[in-house]
Scaffold this motif. Structure first.
Motif, PDB file in Angstrom:
ATOM      1  N   UNK A 176      10.077  -8.968  -0.590  1.00 25.53           N
ATOM      2  CA  UNK A 176      10.361  -9.252   0.801  1.00 25.53           C
ATOM      3  C   UNK A 176       9.613  -8.247   1.652  1.00 25.53           C
ATOM      4  N   UNK A 177      10.164  -7.935   2.822  1.00 29.93           N
ATOM      5  CA  UNK A 177       9.429  -7.086   3.750  1.00 29.93           C
ATOM      6  C   UNK A 177       9.728  -5.614   3.660  1.00 29.93           C
ATOM      7  N   UNK A 178      10.275  -5.139   2.527  1.00 28.76           N
ATOM      8  CA  UNK A 178      10.604  -3.720   2.414  1.00 28.76           C
ATOM      9  C   UNK A 178       9.384  -2.883   2.060  1.00 28.76           C
ATOM     10  N   UNK A 179       9.509  -1.584   2.300  1.00 30.58           N
ATOM     11  CA  UNK A 179       8.420  -0.662   1.997  1.00 30.58           C
ATOM     12  C   UNK A 179       8.077  -0.696   0.512  1.00 30.58           C
ATOM     13  N   UNK A 180       9.081  -0.676  -0.351  1.00 25.27           N
ATOM     14  CA  UNK A 180       8.817  -0.708  -1.788  1.00 25.27           C
ATOM     15  C   UNK A 180       8.195  -2.029  -2.215  1.00 25.27           C
ATOM     16  N   UNK A 181       8.677  -3.124  -1.637  1.00 28.67           N
ATOM     17  CA  UNK A 181       8.153  -4.432  -2.000  1.00 28.67           C
ATOM     18  C   UNK A 181       6.686  -4.595  -1.632  1.00 28.67           C
ATOM     19  N   UNK A 182       6.262  -3.940  -0.572  1.00 29.53           N
ATOM     20  CA  UNK A 182       4.910  -4.151  -0.059  1.00 29.53           C
ATOM     21  C   UNK A 182       3.944  -3.004  -0.331  1.00 29.53           C
ATOM     22  N   UNK A 183       4.450  -1.806  -0.619  1.00 32.27           N
ATOM     23  CA  UNK A 183       3.557  -0.645  -0.724  1.00 32.27           C
ATOM     24  C   UNK A 183       3.670   0.134  -2.030  1.00 32.27           C
ATOM     25  N   UNK A 184       4.533  -0.252  -2.931  1.00 29.44           N
ATOM     26  CA  UNK A 184       4.683   0.485  -4.185  1.00 29.44           C
ATOM     27  C   UNK A 184       3.512   0.213  -5.122  1.00 29.44           C
ATOM     28  N   UNK A 185       3.457   1.003  -6.194  1.00 22.96           N
ATOM     29  CA  UNK A 185       2.442   0.763  -7.213  1.00 22.96           C
ATOM     30  C   UNK A 185       2.586  -0.610  -7.831  1.00 22.96           C
ATOM     31  N   UNK A 219      -6.552  -5.740   1.204  1.00 21.36           N
ATOM     32  CA  UNK A 219      -5.291  -5.317   0.608  1.00 21.36           C
ATOM     33  C   UNK A 219      -4.992  -3.863   0.952  1.00 21.36           C
ATOM     34  N   UNK A 220      -5.970  -2.991   0.789  1.00 18.00           N
ATOM     35  CA  UNK A 220      -5.745  -1.558   1.031  1.00 18.00           C
ATOM     36  C   UNK A 220      -5.547  -1.275   2.521  1.00 18.00           C
ATOM     37  N   UNK A 221      -6.302  -1.958   3.373  1.00 18.88           N
ATOM     38  CA  UNK A 221      -6.124  -1.771   4.815  1.00 18.88           C
ATOM     39  C   UNK A 221      -4.716  -2.177   5.244  1.00 18.88           C
ATOM     40  N   UNK A 222      -4.213  -3.270   4.656  1.00 19.78           N
ATOM     41  CA  UNK A 222      -2.860  -3.710   4.986  1.00 19.78           C
ATOM     42  C   UNK A 222      -1.838  -2.712   4.444  1.00 19.78           C
ATOM     43  N   UNK A 223      -2.104  -2.146   3.260  1.00 20.16           N
ATOM     44  CA  UNK A 223      -1.215  -1.105   2.710  1.00 20.16           C
ATOM     45  C   UNK A 223      -1.148   0.073   3.677  1.00 20.16           C
ATOM     46  N   UNK A 224      -2.279   0.519   4.185  1.00 21.55           N
ATOM     47  CA  UNK A 224      -2.322   1.649   5.123  1.00 21.55           C
ATOM     48  C   UNK A 224      -1.533   1.323   6.385  1.00 21.55           C
ATOM     49  N   UNK A 225      -1.701   0.112   6.882  1.00 20.83           N
ATOM     50  CA  UNK A 225      -0.984  -0.311   8.087  1.00 20.83           C
ATOM     51  C   UNK A 225       0.529  -0.267   7.862  1.00 20.83           C
ATOM     52  N   UNK A 226       0.955  -0.795   6.732  1.00 20.00           N
ATOM     53  CA  UNK A 226       2.386  -0.878   6.461  1.00 20.00           C
ATOM     54  C   UNK A 226       2.984   0.492   6.133  1.00 20.00           C
ATOM     55  N   UNK A 261      -2.659   8.942   8.311  1.00 19.25           N
ATOM     56  CA  UNK A 261      -2.490   9.796   9.495  1.00 19.25           C
ATOM     57  C   UNK A 261      -3.157   9.159  10.709  1.00 19.25           C
ATOM     58  N   UNK A 262      -4.377   8.682  10.527  1.00 15.11           N
ATOM     59  CA  UNK A 262      -5.100   8.036  11.634  1.00 15.11           C
ATOM     60  C   UNK A 262      -4.320   6.848  12.164  1.00 15.11           C
ATOM     61  N   UNK A 263      -3.800   6.028  11.262  1.00 17.09           N
ATOM     62  CA  UNK A 263      -3.052   4.838  11.672  1.00 17.09           C
ATOM     63  C   UNK A 263      -1.746   5.213  12.358  1.00 17.09           C
TER      64      UNK A 263
END
Length: 303
Positions: A176-185, A219-226, A261-263
């Motif tokens: 779903x939209x959680x940090x772990x769901x979208x940004x974990x390994x 994929x990585x740009x979206x990871x940075x955004x999230x 940091x930039x984002x």
């Protein structure tokens, strides 16, 4: 009998066991894949064997065990063991029974690293800090006025459940939209497999990113955004002096921090922009084992 202790780090990907001395040096260590165990009995017997290997002379009678679950000093039953389901509802006495000759001390895995980094590592110079691990899952520990915050029910720092996106991924019902769901390994690995096949890994995804593959870049740009969304939310809620970030994803790709940091600076309140500070964990991949040992030393002082 030595003053050294055993540190046991039970993670979603690896189980690591080590002998830790009073200087917080890792003397010897062993590791196994968590997925190679299917129940508590297999896990605990393997840990007992690894303890024999790292401490063949039986130098210590104390073990620190850390797990990726909510924890406080009143916890007796393991709950919300998302990444290791067979630990769910297990009473801690079931685990300690495998180590009858040792005193066993438990804690949340990220909390012990948080304390380690705050008192001896990358956040040592600060009174307020947040440690975040990005590995199989995502968790954090929070230091306020030099004290670790557990919360009323042991759930403080469970930022993996933070909602950072209101859009579900169309190709998966698992996340779903959680940090772990979208940004974990695990999330990055799933994206890699979807793009490049069932054998693709996180490492391959980042290799493709550096080769300027447009799909990997997206994929990585979206990871940075999230991930920066989470940093901004935490910054504006808890206002720490610094964030310390560790875990396999960051240890293998420390360059991500500058991008985050930039984002974050583009989204945080204007007067906080110059205060967004994110640094890499000083204790590295072995922080969980050392932190587990450090927890023993700390709790033994209070006895």
């Amino acid at each position: 009998m030595s003053n050294a202790v055993i540190g046991v780090d039970i993670g979603g990907t690896h189980v690591r066991v080590g002998l830790v001395n009073e200087k917080l040096e890792l003397v010897r260590k062993e590791a196994a894949l968590t997925s190679s165990f299917h129940n508590v009995d297999e896990l605990c017997k393997a840990i007992a064997q690894m303890i024999e290997t790292v401490d063949p002379g039986h130098e210590t009678s104390r073990i620190g065990i850390v797990l990726p679950v909510p924890w406080n000093d009143q916890t007796e039953i393991i709950l919300d063991a998302t990444n290791i389901p067979y630990l769910e509802n297990v009473h801690i006495s079931s685990i300690t029974s495998y180590f009858p000759k040792h005193d066993v001390f438990f804690e949340n895995d990220v909390n012990v690293i948080t304390l380690l980094e705050a008192e001896h590592g990358a956040a040592k110079a600060y009174d307020q800090s947040i440690y975040i691990t990005v590995s199989s899952g995502i968790g954090s520990g929070i230091i306020v006025n030099n004290a670790l915050i557990h919360g009323a029910h042991g759930y403080a720092g469970e930022i993996g459940s933070m909602i950072i996106s209101d859009s579900k991924r169309n190709h998966s019902t698992l996340y779903d939209g959680t940090l772990e769901a979208l940004c974990s390994g695990k999330a990055l690995e799933e994206e890699s497999k979807l793009l490049y096949g069932s054998q693709a890994t996180n490492c391959f995804l980042f290799e493709q990113y550096h080769l300027k593959d447009e799909q990997a870049i997206a994929v990585i740009d979206l990871w940075i955004e999230r991930f920066s969304n989470a940093i901004v939310s935490l910054m504006q809620t808890l206002d720490p002096d610094t964030f310390v970030v560790g875990g396999a994803v960051i240890h293998h790709n420390p360059w991500l921090i500058e991008r985050v940091i930039e984002s974050a600076k583009m989204k945080v309140l204007p007067h906080l922009r110059d205060n967004v500070q994110i640094v890499v964990s000083q204790f590295g991949p072995d922080a969980g084992i050392i932190g587990a040992g450090y927890n023993v030393y700390n709790k033994a002082k209070g006895e």
